[in-house]
Motif scaffolding. Structure first.
Motif, PDB file in Angstrom:
ATOM      1  N   GLN A  76      32.140  64.717  76.006  1.00 21.37           N
ATOM      2  CA  GLN A  76      31.947  65.914  75.189  1.00 21.37           C
ATOM      3  C   GLN A  76      32.886  67.040  75.604  1.00 21.37           C
ATOM      4  N   TYR A  77      33.354  67.011  76.843  1.00 21.04           N
ATOM      5  CA  TYR A  77      34.169  68.109  77.371  1.00 21.04           C
ATOM      6  C   TYR A  77      35.344  67.544  78.159  1.00 21.04           C
ATOM      7  N   ARG A  78      36.475  68.226  78.068  1.00 18.74           N
ATOM      8  CA  ARG A  78      37.623  67.816  78.885  1.00 18.74           C
ATOM      9  C   ARG A  78      38.541  69.009  79.126  1.00 18.74           C
ATOM     10  N   ILE A  79      39.087  69.050  80.325  1.00 19.84           N
ATOM     11  CA  ILE A  79      40.107  70.044  80.664  1.00 19.84           C
ATOM     12  C   ILE A  79      41.466  69.389  80.458  1.00 19.84           C
ATOM     13  N   LEU A  80      42.333  70.046  79.708  1.00 16.14           N
ATOM     14  CA  LEU A  80      43.685  69.547  79.464  1.00 16.14           C
ATOM     15  C   LEU A  80      44.685  70.469  80.140  1.00 16.14           C
ATOM     16  N   CYS A  81      45.650  69.889  80.808  1.00 16.16           N
ATOM     17  CA  CYS A  81      46.673  70.659  81.512  1.00 16.16           C
ATOM     18  C   CYS A  81      48.045  70.374  80.909  1.00 16.16           C
ATOM     19  N   TYR A 111      32.548  57.659  94.194  1.00 14.40           N
ATOM     20  CA  TYR A 111      31.204  58.224  94.229  1.00 14.40           C
ATOM     21  C   TYR A 111      30.643  58.235  92.813  1.00 14.40           C
ATOM     22  N   ALA A 112      29.336  58.232  92.713  1.00 18.23           N
ATOM     23  CA  ALA A 112      28.680  58.210  91.401  1.00 18.23           C
ATOM     24  C   ALA A 112      29.094  59.434  90.590  1.00 18.23           C
ATOM     25  N   GLY A 113      29.600  59.164  89.396  1.00 19.05           N
ATOM     26  CA  GLY A 113      30.008  60.242  88.511  1.00 19.05           C
ATOM     27  C   GLY A 113      31.491  60.527  88.503  1.00 19.05           C
ATOM     28  N   ARG A 114      32.248  59.922  89.414  1.00 22.15           N
ATOM     29  CA  ARG A 114      33.686  60.210  89.440  1.00 22.15           C
ATOM     30  C   ARG A 114      34.373  59.614  88.204  1.00 22.15           C
ATOM     31  N   PRO A 115      35.043  60.444  87.406  1.00 25.12           N
ATOM     32  CA  PRO A 115      35.813  59.914  86.280  1.00 25.12           C
ATOM     33  C   PRO A 115      37.194  59.464  86.758  1.00 25.12           C
ATOM     34  N   VAL A 116      37.672  58.356  86.246  1.00 23.91           N
ATOM     35  CA  VAL A 116      38.985  57.847  86.640  1.00 23.91           C
ATOM     36  C   VAL A 116      39.812  57.550  85.396  1.00 23.91           C
ATOM     37  N   ILE A 117      41.109  57.797  85.498  1.00 24.52           N
ATOM     38  CA  ILE A 117      42.039  57.458  84.421  1.00 24.52           C
ATOM     39  C   ILE A 117      43.047  56.462  84.974  1.00 24.52           C
ATOM     40  N   ILE A 118      43.245  55.362  84.264  1.00 25.71           N
ATOM     41  CA  ILE A 118      44.144  54.295  84.697  1.00 25.71           C
ATOM     42  C   ILE A 118      45.590  54.723  84.468  1.00 25.71           C
ATOM     43  N   GLN A 119      46.461  54.416  85.439  1.00 23.85           N
ATOM     44  CA  GLN A 119      47.859  54.849  85.379  1.00 23.85           C
ATOM     45  C   GLN A 119      48.850  53.708  85.197  1.00 23.85           C
ATOM     46  N   SER A 120      48.366  52.472  85.168  1.00 28.43           N
ATOM     47  CA  SER A 120      49.259  51.334  84.933  1.00 28.43           C
ATOM     48  C   SER A 120      48.476  50.232  84.237  1.00 28.43           C
ATOM     49  N   ASN A 121      49.171  49.361  83.557  1.00 20.71           N
ATOM     50  CA  ASN A 121      48.516  48.288  82.799  1.00 20.71           C
ATOM     51  C   ASN A 121      48.111  47.146  83.718  1.00 20.71           C
ATOM     52  N   ASP A 122      46.920  46.629  83.513  1.00 19.41           N
ATOM     53  CA  ASP A 122      46.464  45.414  84.190  1.00 19.41           C
ATOM     54  C   ASP A 122      45.913  44.494  83.109  1.00 19.41           C
ATOM     55  N   TYR A 123      46.766  43.564  82.661  1.00 23.58           N
ATOM     56  CA  TYR A 123      46.396  42.729  81.518  1.00 23.58           C
ATOM     57  C   TYR A 123      45.292  41.736  81.865  1.00 23.58           C
ATOM     58  N   ASN A 124      45.184  41.376  83.128  1.00 20.27           N
ATOM     59  CA  ASN A 124      44.131  40.446  83.522  1.00 20.27           C
ATOM     60  C   ASN A 124      42.754  41.097  83.417  1.00 20.27           C
ATOM     61  N   ALA A 154      40.255  66.580  84.705  1.00 24.92           N
ATOM     62  CA  ALA A 154      41.343  67.166  83.922  1.00 24.92           C
ATOM     63  C   ALA A 154      42.396  66.098  83.694  1.00 24.92           C
ATOM     64  N   MET A 155      43.093  66.192  82.564  1.00 25.86           N
ATOM     65  CA  MET A 155      44.147  65.243  82.241  1.00 25.86           C
ATOM     66  C   MET A 155      45.247  65.988  81.498  1.00 25.86           C
ATOM     67  N   THR A 156      46.417  65.369  81.370  1.00 29.68           N
ATOM     68  CA  THR A 156      47.503  66.024  80.649  1.00 29.68           C
ATOM     69  C   THR A 156      47.225  66.009  79.148  1.00 29.68           C
ATOM     70  N   VAL A 157      47.837  66.943  78.456  1.00 27.06           N
ATOM     71  CA  VAL A 157      47.716  66.974  76.991  1.00 27.06           C
ATOM     72  C   VAL A 157      48.261  65.679  76.408  1.00 27.06           C
ATOM     73  N   HIS A 158      49.355  65.169  76.985  1.00 26.43           N
ATOM     74  CA  HIS A 158      49.945  63.924  76.483  1.00 26.43           C
ATOM     75  C   HIS A 158      48.929  62.790  76.518  1.00 26.43           C
ATOM     76  N   LYS A 159      48.193  62.668  77.633  1.00 26.83           N
ATOM     77  CA  LYS A 159      47.238  61.564  77.771  1.00 26.83           C
ATOM     78  C   LYS A 159      46.023  61.742  76.861  1.00 26.83           C
ATOM     79  N   SER A 160      45.817  62.951  76.348  1.00 27.61           N
ATOM     80  CA  SER A 160      44.648  63.204  75.499  1.00 27.61           C
ATOM     81  C   SER A 160      44.861  62.787  74.055  1.00 27.61           C
ATOM     82  N   GLN A 161      46.095  62.454  73.683  1.00 25.54           N
ATOM     83  CA  GLN A 161      46.358  62.078  72.295  1.00 25.54           C
ATOM     84  C   GLN A 161      45.527  60.854  71.906  1.00 25.54           C
ATOM     85  N   GLY A 162      44.991  60.896  70.711  1.00 25.56           N
ATOM     86  CA  GLY A 162      44.121  59.814  70.269  1.00 25.56           C
ATOM     87  C   GLY A 162      42.668  60.048  70.625  1.00 25.56           C
ATOM     88  N   SER A 163      42.372  61.173  71.309  1.00 34.11           N
ATOM     89  CA  SER A 163      40.992  61.489  71.680  1.00 34.11           C
ATOM     90  C   SER A 163      40.560  62.778  71.005  1.00 34.11           C
TER      91      SER A 163
END
Length: 660
Positions: free
Chosen positions: A477-482, A515-528, A577-586
């Motif tokens: 529902q909420y996100r910080i964009l940098c 830790y419980a609640g930590r949001p993570v954003i993936i930075q590389s592809n892992d097809y497996n 927080a994430m970059t504006v670029h990574k937020s596209q499509g959201s």
């Protein structure tokens, strides 16, 4: 020809140390000179400039855009090109490594119409232009059947009831896609791109059974497309209750709901840049729909078009005003460029360009008189349609007003919108930071807001009334964009500050890496694992296991839940927080944008109108900005222009018809 204060090799090293060029730019230039036995400093400099442009996501180096008195933009120029543009072109043609379009398979660099290309980007651009132009000039099967057109005309009236608008561009877009092998449907947030394509699919699948694939550039964009299509189908089913139930249900069942990523569609080959589907092994489909097309770069568009079957149709959906792709090119913007009308009196705006034949056909199908949009040179305009009316933002809504003002780079209007006091807009001013005052009240307000916004999802973790999917929905529902990655006001600094604030309020316990609640954003592809760059998940207790061990939870494109052991995650970082670029499509209910206080020259180049517009339009209900008026207005005035010859090839060159 070239005047330098020191040998070009020495200058390249200095420019690299001063971050005017990258190590790649320097080594590329030196390697090209060595491989082709070129001792000319001019050749070496031009190679460095070409590499520099490619690193900045341009597809070529326009020679007339070089500052001949200061090519590398030094504070004090030590290099000068003593030639005119025409003389430079003549000189470059003498170098053995630089070829003409006729030599494009023999030379590493290609000079065409005043643009210098790396060979592969030249081929990408030419072949993408050729594919798109041929699709645009190929009528669909439906448009060649009088019976099917008559049926479509009746169904269009049922799908699009009478509107108070002068032109129902959703209806016209649907008719456009019905008549051409290529349809490009663009428009801002809330203009109804997904609604339009759902109605189009209903029309198409009511006439025949088709193999249709829905795709988007990223996993989250694909998941959002799936959600949007499902919601649009439910609304459409309700609107069409007056139609026979059996026919309606059969047609609805034919409309696909699940979207995939571009990579999954093409078929990834592990440890290879190639895909399983290509020209020799084309995709098996009748219609390909690509959402968020502004994010598709030139090389990827080339791969998609090359793998498209000869008889298939293509629909591109997107917002041409958003940020361009992270990699080279701005394909959607180039496709739409021919519709831009520059008007000093009324500001720049878009206007359709149709041939007489297409205008007559669309007018007959939609009952809208389109004669005012007839052009003597429509080129691919017959395949384009822009949605003008936003259903998300009301005419007097603050977010919509601000987005429009920024998109038009209208500084007085931007100031007026902020000063009006819209409830959905909040401005947080950076405090004056100095050696004696390091307290930034604006930042503290943002951190307080973030704790308030993130508290609901954090408090829901482990609660029996909330599933993992619901917790993730609450988080989204909420996100910080940098605007930036590095620095106190970039992604790195803001994530650290938010983590510290949430810990101080007892909402998280970040003593361990996971830790419980930590949001993570993936930075590389892992097809497996099925995880891709930009995918976002939460570290949560596993609901299905007795031990309740922590697992990384991700919502997949089909709406399913993917759980991964944290230790198995590919490279990732925290994502409050994430970059504006990574937020596209959201999209998020509430978005907070963070701008730097005193951006460097390099940062200023990244702060653009498209970046601000993209950030604003990620918000559905509330938008907050932490910044300064000067930085916000400077960014809103800076238009991103990517050097490319694609627009000219699409809009100015003759089309070679497909042989019979």
């Amino acid at each position: 020809m070239l005047t330098t204060s020191r040998p070009i090799e020495t200058l390249l090293k200095q420019w690299q140390s001063e971050r005017l060029i990258t190590a790649l730019d320097r080594h590329f230039a030196l390697q090209m000179a060595q491989l082709h036995q070129q001792t000319s400093p001019l050749f070496t400099l031009i190679c460095a400039l070409l590499s520099q442009n490619l690193s900045s996501q341009h597809t070529c180096l326009p020679l007339d855009q070089i500052d001949f008195c200061n090519p590398v933009k030094e504070p004090n120029s030590q290099c000068k090109i003593n030639l005119s543009v025409a003389e430079l072109i003549t000189q470059l043609r003498l170098f053995d490594a630089i070829g003409t379009p006729e030599e494009s398979t023999l030379k590493p660099l290609i000079l065409d119409q005043g643009n210098l290309y790396l060979q592969r980007y030249y081929h990408f651009e030419c072949e993408v232009a050729e594919h798109l132009s041929r699709l645009a000039h190929t009528p669909s099967q439906q448009s060649q059947s009088t019976e099917q057109l008559a049926e479509a005309k009746v169904l269009l009236e049922q799908l699009f009831p009478a509107s108070e608008l002068e032109f129902d561009w959703q209806k016209i877009s649907t008719a456009t896609a019905l008549t051409k092998k290529l349809a490009v449907i663009t428009g801002g947030p809330g203009t109804g791109k997904t609604t339009t394509v759902t109605k189009l699919l209903y029309l198409l699948t009511s006439q025949q059974e088709l193999t249709i694939r829905l795709v988007a550039p990223t996993g989250k964009a694909a998941a959002r497309l799936s959600e949007s299509i499902k919601a649009s189908k439910l609304r459409l089913a309700s609107e069409l209750q007056h139609l026979p139930a059996a026919t309606r249900q059969l047609t609805m069942a034919r409309i696909p709901e699940e979207a995939a990523t571009l990579h999954r569609l093409l078929g990834v080959i592990p440890n290879s840049h190639q895909f399983r589907h290509n020209q020799d092994n084309p995709l098996r489909l009748d219609l390909l729909i690509i959402d968020e097309a502004s994010m598709v770069d030139l090389p990827m568009m080339h791969k998609l078009l090359t793998a498209l079957p000869a008889n298939a149709s293509l629909i591109l959906l997107g917002d041409q005003d958003q940020l361009a792709s992270v990699e080279a090119g701005a394909v959607l913007a180039d496709i739409c460029s021919g519709l831009k009308v520059e008007s000093p009196a009324n500001g720049n705006h878009w206007q359709m360009r149709y041939s007489q034949l297409q205008a007559d056909l669309l007018s007959d199908l939609t009952r809208y008189p389109l004669s005012r949009f007839i052009s003597n040179n429509p080129q691919i305009g017959d395949s384009l349609c822009m949605l003008m009316h936003s259903h998300r933002f009301k005419g007097d809504a603050g977010i919509g007003q601000l987005a429009t003002a920024v998109n038009q780079a209208n500084l007085p209007r931007i100031a007026s919108v902020w000063q009006t006091g819209y409830q959905e807009l909040l401005w947080l001013e950076h405090s004056n930071i100095s050696a004696s005052n390091t307290h930034n009240q604006g930042l503290e307000q943002l951190l307080s807001q973030s704790a308030e916004q993130y508290a609901p999802y954090l408090n829901a973790i482990g609660h029996s009334d909330f599933t993992a999917t619901q917790v993730i929905d609450n988080f989204n529902q909420y996100r910080i964009l940098c605007a930036m990655r590095a620095g106190e006001y970039g992604v790195d600094g803001i994530n650290q500050s938010v983590t510290r604030t949430l810990a101080e309020k007892g909402l998280i316990n970040p003593e361990q890496e996971f830790y419980a609640g930590r949001p993570v954003i993936i930075q590389s592809n892992d097809y497996n694992l099925g995880l891709f760059n930009g995918d976002i998940g939460l570290i949560l207790p596993d609901e299905t296991g007795e031990s309740k061990r922590l697992m990384a939870h991700f919502i997949q494109a089909d709406g399913g839940l993917l759980k991964v052991l944290p230790a198995r995650l590919p490279s990732h970082e925290t994502c409050y927080a994430m970059t504006v670029h990574k937020s596209q499509g959201s999209e998020f209910s509430h978005v907070s944008l963070v701008l730097p206080i005193r951006p460097s020259i390099t940062q200023q180049q990244l702060l653009s109108k498209e970046l601000i517009y993209t950030a604003i339009t990620r918000a559905k209900n509330h938008f907050t900005c932490l910044g300064s008026q000067r930085v916000f207005e400077q960014a809103s005035s800076r238009l991103t222009q990517r050097a490319s010859g694609l627009a000219e090839r699409l809009w100015c060159q003759a089309v070679v018809p497909e042989p019979n």
